[in-house]
Design an enzyme around this catalytic site. Structure first.
Site, short mmCIF file in Angstrom:
data_model
loop_
_atom_site.label_atom_id
_atom_site.label_comp_id
_atom_site.label_asym_id
_atom_site.label_seq_id
_atom_site.Cartn_x
_atom_site.Cartn_y
_atom_site.Cartn_z
N GLY A 194 6.29 18.38 10.57
CA GLY A 194 5.87 19.78 10.65
C GLY A 194 5.06 20.04 11.90
O GLY A 194 4.47 19.12 12.48
N TYR A 230 3.22 29.82 10.63
CA TYR A 230 3.08 28.59 9.84
C TYR A 230 3.14 28.90 8.35
O TYR A 230 3.89 28.26 7.60
CB TYR A 230 1.76 27.92 10.19
CG TYR A 230 1.53 26.61 9.47
CD1 TYR A 230 2.21 25.45 9.86
CD2 TYR A 230 0.64 26.53 8.40
CE1 TYR A 230 2.00 24.25 9.20
CE2 TYR A 230 0.43 25.33 7.74
CZ TYR A 230 1.11 24.20 8.14
OH TYR A 230 0.91 23.02 7.49
#
Length: 250
Positions: free
Chosen positions: A84, A147
């Site tokens: 990520g 995000y």
């Protein structure tokens, strides 16, 4: 136990690899930084684990699909989808290029890898898929829209897979940590509430995995505060978010 970990060259991925590095486990570690991945792999081998490394950028979707087919040639006990990125916490409109990169890494790459793997799991009728999401998926602050959005999409994807694959004996887990000391969070320039050390964070994550928690958010007090915030009337919620955003310096 054959365990696959993405984003394994640093941060939580590295710590997870080291945690599972025992002579009872066979690890497949995936990351794009070859030198760092090789270092992590050797540390795992020193602990007695059999280790295979795959150097790949998860944003290369065609390569992810090829890797998914390759991984499915042998039984998979557990796959931890940890890779990520974040573009940090900044004001203004996130450039499209950054937004695109966050969604590719945090969300779209997951399905590129899993598309060929899922039929194999259905065929073998066992296995675990662990998604490393975030508490940020539960509430989107104005400084982390890209995000938070990518992680909320990941939650929805995991939820659908849970219902789809449960009849085949496959366990889907979504882990939603708060702030854990790592390469990603060290870039933040604000006080992070309930910040956990890497060791404490990994302890919580692995404990949840062993207990097969379908959804696990932590730290408890932080996740509870977020859930309470989502239940408040919108005008009050707006004031709290404005205050928190001001405190953050955005």
């Amino acid at each position: 136990m054959r365990i696959i970990i993405t984003g394994a060259s640093s941060g939580l991925g590295e710590a997870l690899a080291l945690h599972y590095a025992t002579n009872e486990n066979r690890l497949v570690l995936i990351a794009r930084r070859e030198d760092r991945l090789a270092t992590v792999a050797q540390r795992c081998r020193d602990r007695g684990s059999e280790v295979e490394t795959i150097v790949a950028d998860v944003n290369d979707f065609e390569r992810m699909r090829v890797i998914g087919n390759y991984l499915g040639e042998q039984p998979i006990d557990r796959i931890i989808l940890n890779a990520g990125v974040s573009v940090g916490h900044g004001g203004g409109v996130t450039p499209f290029e950054d937004f695109h990169r966050v969604f590719k890494t945090n969300f779209l790459s997951v399905h590129a890898l899993l598309e060929p793997i899922i039929p194999k799991l259905i065929e073998q009728r066992f296995g675990e898929i662990v998604f490393i999401s975030s508490l940020a998926s539960l509430f989107s602050m104005p400084t982390s829209i890209a995000y938070s959005s990518s992680k909320r999409a990941l939650n929805a994807y995991a939820e659908g897979l849970h219902y789809q694959l449960k009849p085949y004996g496959i366990t889907i887990m979504t882990i939603m940590p708060g702030f854990i000391d790592s390469e990603m969070t060290q870039k933040n320039r604000f006080k992070m509430p309930f910040l956990l050390s890497t060791d404490k964070g990994i302890e919580r994550i692995t404990h949840a995995i062993e207990r097969k928690k379908i959804r696990y958010a932590f730290p408890f007090r932080f996740s509870l505060m977020i859930r309470i915030l989502t239940l408040l009337p919108q005008p009050l919620r707006d004031k709290i978010v404005h205050f928190l955003n001001f405190k953050k310096g955005a």
